[in-house]
Design an enzyme around this catalytic site. Structure first.
Site, PDB file in Angstrom:
ATOM      1  CG  PHE A   7      -1.897   1.172   1.165  1.00 16.58           C
ATOM      2  CD1 PHE A   7      -3.076   1.065   0.434  1.00 16.58           C
ATOM      3  CD2 PHE A   7      -1.623   2.380   1.789  1.00 16.58           C
ATOM      4  CE1 PHE A   7      -3.958   2.139   0.334  1.00 16.58           C
ATOM      5  CE2 PHE A   7      -2.505   3.457   1.695  1.00 16.58           C
ATOM      6  CZ  PHE A   7      -3.677   3.334   0.970  1.00 16.58           C
ATOM      7  CG  ASP A  10       5.565   3.558   1.736  1.00 15.09           C
ATOM      8  OD1 ASP A  10       5.591   4.125   2.843  1.00 15.09           O
ATOM      9  OD2 ASP A  10       4.540   3.478   1.033  1.00 15.09           O
ATOM     10  CE  LYS A  22      -0.128   5.143   7.893  1.00 15.32           C
ATOM     11  NZ  LYS A  22      -1.557   5.411   8.043  1.00 15.32           N
TER      12      LYS A  22
HETATM   13  N1  PLP Z   1       2.355   4.177   2.486  1.00 20.60           N
HETATM   14  C1  PLP Z   1       2.054   3.342   3.483  1.00 20.60           C
HETATM   15  C2  PLP Z   1       2.971   2.203   3.783  1.00 20.60           C
HETATM   16  C3  PLP Z   1       0.887   3.527   4.247  1.00 20.60           C
HETATM   17  O1  PLP Z   1       0.593   2.672   5.219  1.00 20.60           O
HETATM   18  C4  PLP Z   1       0.052   4.619   3.928  1.00 20.60           C
HETATM   19  C5  PLP Z   1      -1.202   4.831   4.681  1.00 20.60           C
HETATM   20  O2  PLP Z   1      -1.705   3.970   5.339  1.00 20.60           O
HETATM   21  C6  PLP Z   1       0.417   5.474   2.878  1.00 20.60           C
HETATM   22  C7  PLP Z   1       1.591   5.232   2.188  1.00 20.60           C
HETATM   23  C8  PLP Z   1      -0.430   6.657   2.525  1.00 20.60           C
HETATM   24  O3  PLP Z   1      -0.287   7.656   3.470  1.00 20.60           O
HETATM   25  P1  PLP Z   1      -1.366   8.841   3.560  1.00 20.60           P
HETATM   26  O4  PLP Z   1      -2.674   8.216   3.916  1.00 20.60           O
HETATM   27  O5  PLP Z   1      -0.817   9.766   4.606  1.00 20.60           O
HETATM   28  O6  PLP Z   1      -1.407   9.485   2.214  1.00 20.60           O
END
Ligand code: PLP
Length: 374
Positions: free
Chosen positions: A121, A206, A235
Site C-alpha cells: 500500500f 516506503d 504518519k
Molecule cells: N504508504 C504506506 C505504507 C501507508 O501505510 C500509507 C497509509 O496507510 C500510505 C503510504 C499513505 O499515506 P497517507 O494516507 O498519509 O497518504
C-alpha cells in the site's frame, strides 16, 4: 463524501493511549489513528509546540526560509545515517509521489518504471494507487498512470524478472502494513539491494507506516542491514499533524532542480514544529526501545489467547491471526467493549498502539480482547 462507511463512534478527547467518545465512554486506542499517534493523544510537549508555533508563525510559503523544517530535516538525516536531503510533504501518499517523481528525474528519459510488490500500500493519489499492489483498488479508476508494475512479495526471482531498461526504482515497505502486516526476511532485502546495485536502480523504502520507531528501530529497513537510496515517511512524524517527508541520498536528491517539484504547505512551520517536538520526545523516551519491549509483551499476551493462532510483525506493528473468526466482527465487538483495533485482513487483527503504551494498558487491552473472543 461516502469514502468511508458511516462511523459508529465519535471521539471527542484523547490522552496518551486513552480516548473518550461523545458519551464520555473511555476506550484504549491500540490502533493509534492507523499507526500515526506514536506518542499518544494530546502529548503535552507536542501540544505546547503546536500552540507556541501557532502564536509565532504558521506559514510564509516556500519562497522564504523558516527554521523548524531545517532542524527536522537534519534530525531525520541523522537518524537515517546522514548524507541525504529531505523534501517535506503533507501526507504519506505525497511523500511517495515525491519519491516517484525523483526516481523519474534521476532515471532520465526512458527510465521511469517503478516496481512494487503485490499486497503493498503506497497511497491513494493516482500514481501511488498504481504503485499499490492491490489491483482491485485500481479497477474503478482506470486508466492508471503508466510506469508501474507489481511482483510477488518477498520473491527475488520475480523481482529480477520484472526489471528491464525502463525501470528506475524498486519501492517496498519493510513490513507491508495495510496489506496484512506481511514480513519478508533480511536475505530478501539484501538481495533486492544487490539487484538494484547490479541493474542501476534506486531502492526506495516506503516507511510511512513502519518509520520512526514503530518496528523497534528508527526505520524498518534498519532491521535488515540494507542501505536505501530513498526513504519516505509520514504518519508518526507529526503525531497527528499532517506532515510527510521524502529523504534521498544527496546524489539522488540532486536530480531535482528548482521548479521540478513543490507543494504550498510542505515544510510549513506549524507542521514542522510539531515534528521537531515529536522527534525530540521520541529520542528522549527511546521510542524504538519502548516499541521493542512493549511489542514483546503484547505478542506474548496475544499468543496466550486461545483464539490467536499466530502473531506476526515487528515492534508495535503486529497482526494476530485468529482461528478462522471474522476479524472485522471481532474488531467491532472490541470497540463496543472499549478497545480500538482493526481487522487488517478478514482473519487478522492489527495492533499499532502508541509506542509509549504502558504495561498496565497492554494487560487491560488483553483482558478486554480475551472477554470479546470468549
Ligand atoms: N504508504 C504506506 C505504507 C501507508 O501505510 C500509507 C497509509 O496507510 C500510505 C503510504 C499513505 O499515506 P497517507 O494516507 O498519509 O497518504
Amino acid at each position: 463524501m461516502s469514502t468511508y462507511p458511516p462511523a459508529s463512534v465519535t471521539f471527542v478527547r484523547g490522552e496518551g493511549t486513552q480516548l473518550w467518545d461523545d458519551e464520555d465512554k473511555r476506550y484504549l486506542d491500540f490502533l493509534g489513528g492507523l499507526a500515526v499517534v506514536a506518542l499518544g493523544h494530546a502529548h503535552p510537549v507536542v501540544a505546547d509546540a503546536i500552540c507556541e508555533q501557532a502564536r509565532t508563525l504558521v506559514h510564509v510559503s516556500n519562497l522564504f526560509g523558516t527554521v523548524p523544517g531545517r532542524q527536522v530535516a537534519a534530525a531525520l538525516d541523522r537518524l537515517l545515517g546522514g548524507g541525504g536531503q529531505v523534501f517535506f510533504s503533507n501526507s504519506g501518499a505525497e511523500a511517495n509521489e515525491a519519491a516517484i517523481k525523483l526516481a523519474r528525474r534521476w532515471g532520465g528519459y526512458g527510465k521511469f518504471g517503478v516496481v512494487s510488490a503485490y499486497g503493498s500500500f503506497h497511497g491513494r493519489t493516482l500514481a501511488t494507487l498504481h504503485a499499490t499492489g492491490q489491483p482491485e483498488k485500481h479497477e474503478a479508476f482506470q486508466p492508471m498512470p503508466e510506469g508501474f508494475r507489481h511482483v510477488a512479495w518477498a520473491d527475488l526471482d520475480a523481482l529480477e524478472g520484472a526489471i528491464d531498461p525502463t525501470v528506475a526504482a524498486v519501492l517496498l515497505e519493510p513490513v507491508q502494513g495495510e496489506g496484512g502486516v506481511n514480513m519478508a526476511d533480511a536475505a530478501y532485502f539484501q538481495g533486492v539491494r544487490r539487484l538494484c546495485d547490479e541493474r542501476g536502480l534506486l531502492l526506495m523504502f516506503d516507511e510511512v507506516q513502519t518509520g520512526l520507531g514503530r518496528t523497534g528501530r528508527w526505520f524498518g529497513h534498519q532491521h535488515y542491514g540494507v542501505q536505501p537510496d530513498v526513504v519516505t515517511m509520514a504518519k508518526a512524524l507529526g503525531n497527528g499533524m499532517p506532515i510527510g517527508a521524502c529523504w534521498a541520498r544527496a546524489e539522488v536528491a540532486a536530480a531535482f532542480s528548482p521548479g521540478d517539484h513543490a507543494t504550498t504547505y510542505g515544510v510549513q512551520p506549524l507542521a514542522t514544529a510539531a515534528a521537531r517536538a515529536v522527534l525530540a520526545v521520541m529520542e528522549a523516551e527511546d521510542a524504538p526501545g519502548r516499541a521493542t519491549r512493549a511489542g514483546a509483551k503484547l505478542t506474548e499476551g496475544l499468543l496466550a489467547l486461545d483464539a490467536v493462532t499466530s502473531v506476526r510483525g515487528l515492534g508495535l506493528l503486529l497482526a494476530a491471526e485468529l482461528d478462522g473468526r471474522d476479524a472485522r466482527a471481532v474488531a467491532a465487538d472490541a470497540l463496543a467493549a472499549g478497545l480500538v483495533v482493526n481487522g487488517v485482513t478478514p482473519t487478522a487483527l492489527r495492533f499499532a498502539p502508541p509506542l509509549l503504551v504502558s504495561d498496565d494498558e497492554i494487560d487491560e487491552a488483553l483482558t478486554i480482547l480475551e472477554g470479546v473472543l470468549s
